[in-house]
Design a protein around this motif. Structure first.
Motif, PDB file in Angstrom:
ATOM      1  N   LYS A   2      -6.209  15.876  -5.385  1.00 19.69           N
ATOM      2  CA  LYS A   2      -6.282  14.726  -6.293  1.00 19.69           C
ATOM      3  C   LYS A   2      -6.386  13.465  -5.433  1.00 19.69           C
ATOM      4  CE  LYS A   2      -5.717  12.536 -10.176  1.00 19.69           C
ATOM      5  NZ  LYS A   2      -6.298  12.662 -11.463  1.00 19.69           N
ATOM      6  N   VAL A   3      -7.361  12.628  -5.771  1.00 16.60           N
ATOM      7  CA  VAL A   3      -7.508  11.362  -5.043  1.00 16.60           C
ATOM      8  C   VAL A   3      -6.919  10.263  -5.922  1.00 16.60           C
ATOM      9  CG1 VAL A   3      -9.151   9.782  -3.943  1.00 16.60           C
ATOM     10  CG2 VAL A   3      -9.674  12.222  -4.077  1.00 16.60           C
ATOM     11  N   VAL A   4      -5.975   9.489  -5.391  1.00 16.16           N
ATOM     12  CA  VAL A   4      -5.374   8.425  -6.200  1.00 16.16           C
ATOM     13  C   VAL A   4      -5.661   7.050  -5.584  1.00 16.16           C
ATOM     14  CG1 VAL A   4      -3.546   9.872  -7.194  1.00 16.16           C
ATOM     15  CG2 VAL A   4      -3.128   8.668  -5.040  1.00 16.16           C
ATOM     16  N   ASP A   5      -5.694   6.078  -6.456  1.00 19.62           N
ATOM     17  CA  ASP A   5      -5.984   4.708  -6.030  1.00 19.62           C
ATOM     18  C   ASP A   5      -4.704   4.053  -5.511  1.00 19.62           C
ATOM     19  OD1 ASP A   5      -7.180   2.210  -5.821  1.00 19.62           O
ATOM     20  OD2 ASP A   5      -6.538   1.654  -7.853  1.00 19.62           O
ATOM     21  N   ILE A   6      -4.795   3.334  -4.388  1.00 17.79           N
ATOM     22  CA  ILE A   6      -3.613   2.589  -3.917  1.00 17.79           C
ATOM     23  C   ILE A   6      -3.950   1.094  -3.758  1.00 17.79           C
ATOM     24  CG2 ILE A   6      -2.458   4.559  -2.824  1.00 17.79           C
ATOM     25  CD1 ILE A   6      -3.495   3.477  -0.099  1.00 17.79           C
ATOM     26  N   SER A   7      -4.926   0.624  -4.534  1.00 11.50           N
ATOM     27  CA  SER A   7      -5.357  -0.789  -4.515  1.00 11.50           C
ATOM     28  C   SER A   7      -6.263  -1.140  -3.341  1.00 11.50           C
ATOM     29  CB  SER A   7      -4.178  -1.766  -4.498  1.00 11.50           C
ATOM     30  OG  SER A   7      -3.381  -1.585  -5.599  1.00 11.50           O
ATOM     31  N   ILE A   8      -7.029  -0.183  -2.873  1.00 12.89           N
ATOM     32  CA  ILE A   8      -8.019  -0.500  -1.832  1.00 12.89           C
ATOM     33  C   ILE A   8      -9.250  -1.057  -2.552  1.00 12.89           C
ATOM     34  CG2 ILE A   8      -9.513   0.461  -0.026  1.00 12.89           C
ATOM     35  CD1 ILE A   8      -6.611   0.806   0.745  1.00 12.89           C
ATOM     36  N   PRO A   9      -9.674  -2.293  -2.234  1.00 15.48           N
ATOM     37  CA  PRO A   9     -10.838  -2.854  -2.936  1.00 15.48           C
ATOM     38  C   PRO A   9     -12.146  -2.178  -2.510  1.00 15.48           C
ATOM     39  CG  PRO A   9      -9.597  -4.533  -1.738  1.00 15.48           C
ATOM     40  CD  PRO A   9      -9.101  -3.214  -1.267  1.00 15.48           C
ATOM     41  N   SER A  10     -13.063  -2.033  -3.467  1.00 12.21           N
ATOM     42  CA  SER A  10     -14.306  -1.325  -3.116  1.00 12.21           C
ATOM     43  C   SER A  10     -15.143  -2.107  -2.099  1.00 12.21           C
ATOM     44  CB  SER A  10     -15.122  -0.996  -4.366  1.00 12.21           C
ATOM     45  OG  SER A  10     -15.171  -2.098  -5.211  1.00 12.21           O
ATOM     46  N   ILE A  11     -14.979  -3.420  -2.079  1.00 12.50           N
ATOM     47  CA  ILE A  11     -15.735  -4.229  -1.104  1.00 12.50           C
ATOM     48  C   ILE A  11     -15.391  -3.820   0.341  1.00 12.50           C
ATOM     49  CG2 ILE A  11     -14.057  -6.126  -1.159  1.00 12.50           C
ATOM     50  CD1 ILE A  11     -16.176  -8.072  -0.658  1.00 12.50           C
ATOM     51  N   GLY A  49       3.250   6.027  -2.607  1.00 10.81           N
ATOM     52  CA  GLY A  49       4.383   6.874  -3.038  1.00 10.81           C
ATOM     53  C   GLY A  49       4.547   6.901  -4.547  1.00 10.81           C
ATOM     54  N   SER A  50       4.328   5.739  -5.189  1.00 10.76           N
ATOM     55  CA  SER A  50       4.517   5.719  -6.653  1.00 10.76           C
ATOM     56  C   SER A  50       3.424   6.559  -7.329  1.00 10.76           C
ATOM     57  CB  SER A  50       4.542   4.292  -7.198  1.00 10.76           C
ATOM     58  OG  SER A  50       3.294   3.692  -7.005  1.00 10.76           O
ATOM     59  N   GLN A  51       2.217   6.551  -6.767  1.00 14.21           N
ATOM     60  CA  GLN A  51       1.136   7.371  -7.338  1.00 14.21           C
ATOM     61  C   GLN A  51       1.416   8.858  -7.143  1.00 14.21           C
ATOM     62  OE1 GLN A  51      -1.030   6.554  -9.334  1.00 14.21           O
ATOM     63  NE2 GLN A  51      -2.339   4.874  -8.754  1.00 14.21           N
ATOM     64  N   VAL A  52       1.977   9.203  -5.996  1.00 12.61           N
ATOM     65  CA  VAL A  52       2.319  10.619  -5.779  1.00 12.61           C
ATOM     66  C   VAL A  52       3.354  11.051  -6.820  1.00 12.61           C
ATOM     67  CG1 VAL A  52       3.407  12.266  -4.198  1.00 12.61           C
ATOM     68  CG2 VAL A  52       1.763  10.607  -3.319  1.00 12.61           C
ATOM     69  N   TYR A 103      -0.926  21.650  -4.068  1.00 15.28           N
ATOM     70  CA  TYR A 103      -1.545  20.379  -4.458  1.00 15.28           C
ATOM     71  C   TYR A 103      -1.589  19.469  -3.240  1.00 15.28           C
ATOM     72  CZ  TYR A 103      -0.285  21.753  -9.233  1.00 15.28           C
ATOM     73  OH  TYR A 103      -0.145  22.427 -10.424  1.00 15.28           O
ATOM     74  N   THR A 104      -2.668  18.725  -3.101  1.00 19.90           N
ATOM     75  CA  THR A 104      -2.698  17.658  -2.099  1.00 19.90           C
ATOM     76  C   THR A 104      -3.063  16.375  -2.830  1.00 19.90           C
ATOM     77  OG1 THR A 104      -3.326  19.120  -0.285  1.00 19.90           O
ATOM     78  CG2 THR A 104      -3.871  16.807  -0.013  1.00 19.90           C
ATOM     79  N   ILE A 105      -2.239  15.359  -2.632  1.00 16.50           N
ATOM     80  CA  ILE A 105      -2.524  14.068  -3.271  1.00 16.50           C
ATOM     81  C   ILE A 105      -2.911  13.099  -2.151  1.00 16.50           C
ATOM     82  CG2 ILE A 105      -1.599  12.224  -4.731  1.00 16.50           C
ATOM     83  CD1 ILE A 105       0.446  14.443  -5.739  1.00 16.50           C
ATOM     84  N   THR A 106      -4.160  12.672  -2.194  1.00 17.49           N
ATOM     85  CA  THR A 106      -4.666  11.865  -1.076  1.00 17.49           C
ATOM     86  C   THR A 106      -5.009  10.454  -1.566  1.00 17.49           C
ATOM     87  OG1 THR A 106      -6.065  12.039   0.884  1.00 17.49           O
ATOM     88  CG2 THR A 106      -7.164  12.419  -1.203  1.00 17.49           C
ATOM     89  N   LEU A 135       0.840  -1.202   0.000  1.00 20.52           N
ATOM     90  CA  LEU A 135       0.000   0.000   0.000  1.00 20.52           C
ATOM     91  C   LEU A 135       0.874   1.249   0.000  1.00 20.52           C
ATOM     92  CD1 LEU A 135      -2.859  -0.944   2.493  1.00 20.52           C
ATOM     93  CD2 LEU A 135      -2.875  -1.047   0.002  1.00 20.52           C
ATOM     94  N   MET A 136       1.919   1.202   0.813  1.00 25.87           N
ATOM     95  CA  MET A 136       2.811   2.365   0.883  1.00 25.87           C
ATOM     96  C   MET A 136       3.550   2.552  -0.445  1.00 25.87           C
ATOM     97  SD  MET A 136       5.614   3.270   3.792  1.00 25.87           S
ATOM     98  CE  MET A 136       4.479   3.617   5.105  1.00 25.87           C
ATOM     99  N   GLU A 137       3.953   1.437  -1.039  1.00 26.52           N
ATOM    100  CA  GLU A 137       4.617   1.511  -2.348  1.00 26.52           C
ATOM    101  C   GLU A 137       3.660   2.149  -3.369  1.00 26.52           C
ATOM    102  OE1 GLU A 137       7.663   0.844  -3.245  1.00 26.52           O
ATOM    103  OE2 GLU A 137       7.428   0.956  -5.425  1.00 26.52           O
ATOM    104  N   ASN A 138       2.421   1.683  -3.358  1.00 23.01           N
ATOM    105  CA  ASN A 138       1.427   2.262  -4.282  1.00 23.01           C
ATOM    106  C   ASN A 138       1.239   3.750  -4.023  1.00 23.01           C
ATOM    107  OD1 ASN A 138       1.065  -0.278  -5.276  1.00 23.01           O
ATOM    108  ND2 ASN A 138      -0.907  -0.638  -4.272  1.00 23.01           N
TER     109      ASN A 138
END
Ligand SMILES: NC(=O)C1=CN([C@@H]2O[C@H](COP(=O)(O)OP(=O)(O)OC[C@H]3O[C@@H](n4cnc5c(N)ncnc54)[C@H](OP(=O)(O)O)[C@@H]3O)[C@@H](O)[C@H]2O)[C@@H](O)CC1
Ligand SMILES: [K+]
Length: 524
Positions: A206-215, A32-35, A182-185, A27-30
């Motif tokens: 900006k809201v970015v996905d970090i692989s949190i499943p919608s379920i 930081g890479s998304q930021v 900018y805030t990237i959340t 999750l942390m990797e996702n």
């Protein structure tokens, strides 16, 4: 889309890690890479980037961001403002990964304070990875002095998750916070990003996905939703080709007094613009010609008035007789306050069994006997601004502003009403405890008449027999968009009638909801 508290986000992270099986370092990797990916959209290679990391997981995101930007050839200098002994396990792994990848991390101390300041002065971009959702209370040193210094530099500031110093649950800023461009959340916006003063520190969000499943998000079921174009698109009532004015309900708005004929005029115009088939206003007799001449499309009935130009007590009977013709009732715009006002209002409230929208002095009369709400038999919608809310709950405005969510939720649940707490940003609370935050609307609406337009819009939508929640959501969202459209060329000069003129344009941003004819393709 949902808005989450820090606790809800932590629960979403926990479930993703423990129940779905995605490790926290992933999750942390996702994150930081998304930021880094987002930043690469707006920064140029020669830019000097300084990343400030704390020792919590927000700092870990900063280390990952530094590695990705470095790998893409950017000039990055990373500073740890904190102690490695306090690293979380994930932050330790990503700190080591950064070092092992050949990058340096400067560890801040009193000895190198000057060096840090020089870097910050020279920086084109400063990334704030000091504190995220784990922060509590006012900023402690050395963060306080560093943020103060960063705010004074000319660099573009990018906050990871939330600017350091902004409370992610309440938007509170104690003394000072980073002013981000900018805030990237991650995964979902945080409530504090939409509450003042926090909102003013966020910059572009900006809201970015970090692989949190919608379920997982569904299971946690956050209590606050953010109104969005997508959610509202399908709630606009369809205009059927085979229809007439009777198809779209009849809005009834009761208001006005000798010195305030304008408010009821605005509310009536706004109800018509939302698509109500018929709109009738009932006003004290002396202002009837004035209101009628401004809104010829509406019916305007003259009621008995007292010597002060307010509704007379005996007008109740006439108003009650009218009830059967209508599908929704709005009460309050320009109604004023007068000696027998409470008695008149009480009789009206208890004798009319239609969905009722209460605003302005209607709310002030209600605040004198709040228990009346318990006796209502059909839905009630209250639309207070913070001052009116304060009177309703007998607290001061500062308390309401500081506790907007709690106040709205508790009041709506306790009295079984739909409550629209106006202000930036407006909140809708339902009788069953659900909350919605409206992101539209700006300072152009901070002018007399705006509230009357909104009351008219809600009454117009309720009259069309939409579910009450849909009607309130549509009205408040479209009112904000219409205000925005009316703010050109200047939001100083916008007046309520400009906003009414733009209601149609605002509706067209949701969709063109007419019944489609069967499509015929030309023969080929
Ligand atoms: N959970 C996950 O899986 C994911 C989480 N993610 C990320 O984690 C962030 C949340 O991380 P977190 O919970 O570690 O808290 P965080 O914001 O780094 O701060 C904690 C530190 O702050 C300090 N501190 C607190 N208040 C302070 C004050 N007023 N003034 C000064 N210091 C103060 C406190 O220090 P201490 O009191 O221990 O000295 C503590 O060490 C979240 O925003 C997101 O970016 C992503 O990676 C995605 C996956
Ligand atoms: K931050």
């Amino acid at each position: 889309m949902f808005l989450v508290t820090a606790e809800e986000m932590r629960e979403i992270d926990r479930k993703t890690i423990e129940e779905i099986g995605i490790p926290s370092i992933v999750l942390m990797e996702n994150a930081g890479s998304q930021v880094a990916r987002e930043m690469m959209q707006f920064i140029f290679k020669p830019a000097k980037i300084v990343i400030l990391s704390g020792h919590g997981n927000n700092g870990g995101d900063g280390f990952v961001t530094a590695r990705h930007l470095g790998n893409h050839g950017y000039d990055v200098q990373t500073w740890l403002i904190g102690s490695p002994e306090k690293f979380t396990p994930e932050t330790t792994i990503h700190f080591n990964a950064l070092i092992q990848s050949g990058y340096k991390v400067n560890i801040f101390s009193q000895d190198n304070e000057l060096e840090l300041k020089e870097s910050l002065i020279k920086a084109d971009i400063i990334v704030d990875a000091l504190l995220g959702t784990g922060a509590t209370g006012g900023l402690r040193e050395p963060y306080k002095s560093i943020i103060q210094f960063v705010n004074q530099t000319n660099a573009t500031k990018v906050a990871i998750d939330i600017p350091t110093g902004v409370n992610s649950n309440t938007g509170e800023v104690v003394e000072l916070a980073l002013i981000a461009d900018y805030t990237i959340t991650f995964a979902l916006p945080k409530i504090g990003q939409y509450l003042y003063p926090g909102t003013e520190y966020i910059g572009k969000l900006k809201v970015v996905d970090i692989s949190i499943p919608s379920i997982v998000i569904k299971e946690v079921d956050p209590r606050i939703s953010l109104l969005s174009q997508n959610d509202l698109r399908t709630r606009l009532p369809i205009r059927k080709r085979n229809s007439h004015k009777g198809t779209y309900g009849h809005a009834f708005i009761i208001g006005g007094s000798k010195n305030m004929p304008g408010a009821i005029t605005l509310a009536t115009m706004a109800a018509l613009r939302t698509g109500a088939g018929l709109t009738t206003s009932a006003v004290p007799a002396s202002i009837q010609p004035m209101v009628f001449s401004r809104v010829p499309e509406a019916i305007c009935i003259a009621m008995d008035e007292d010597s002060t130009g307010h509704f007379a007590l005996n007008s109740i009977e006439a108003l009650r007789l009218e009830e059967k013709n209508y599908t929704a009732i709005g009460i309050g715009p320009g109604i004023g306050q007068w000696e027998l006002g409470l008695e008149w209002f009480k009789k009206l409230l208890l004798s009319i069994n239609l969905p009722m929208i209460i605003d302005a002095d209607g709310l002030n009369l209600l605040s004198k006997e709040i228990g009346l709400l318990d006796q209502r038999k059909s839905e009630t919608i209250l639309t207070p601004h913070p001052g009116e809310m304060a009177r309703l709950i007998k607290r001061d405005v500062a308390y309401v502003e500081k506790n907007r969510i709690k106040v709205a939720k508790e009041f709506a649940s306790q009295y079984g009403v739909y409550l629209l707490l106006k202000g930036a940003h407006s909140l809708i609370a339902t009788p069953n405890g659900d909350l919605y935050l409206n992101p539209t609307g700006g300072p152009e609406l901070a002018k007399g008449g705006s509230g009357d337009v909104l009351t008219g819009m809600i009454t117009g939508f309720v009259a069309q027999k939409l579910p009450i929640l849909d009607a309130v959501m549509l009205a408040v969202y479209l009112h904000g968009i219409a205000g925005n459209l009316a703010s050109k060329p200047s939001n100083y000069s916008t007046i309520a009638t400009d906003v009414i003129d733009k209601i149609g344009f605002a509706m067209s941003t949701l969709s063109n909801h007419v019944d489609a004819l069967p499509t015929h393709f030309p023969g080929n």
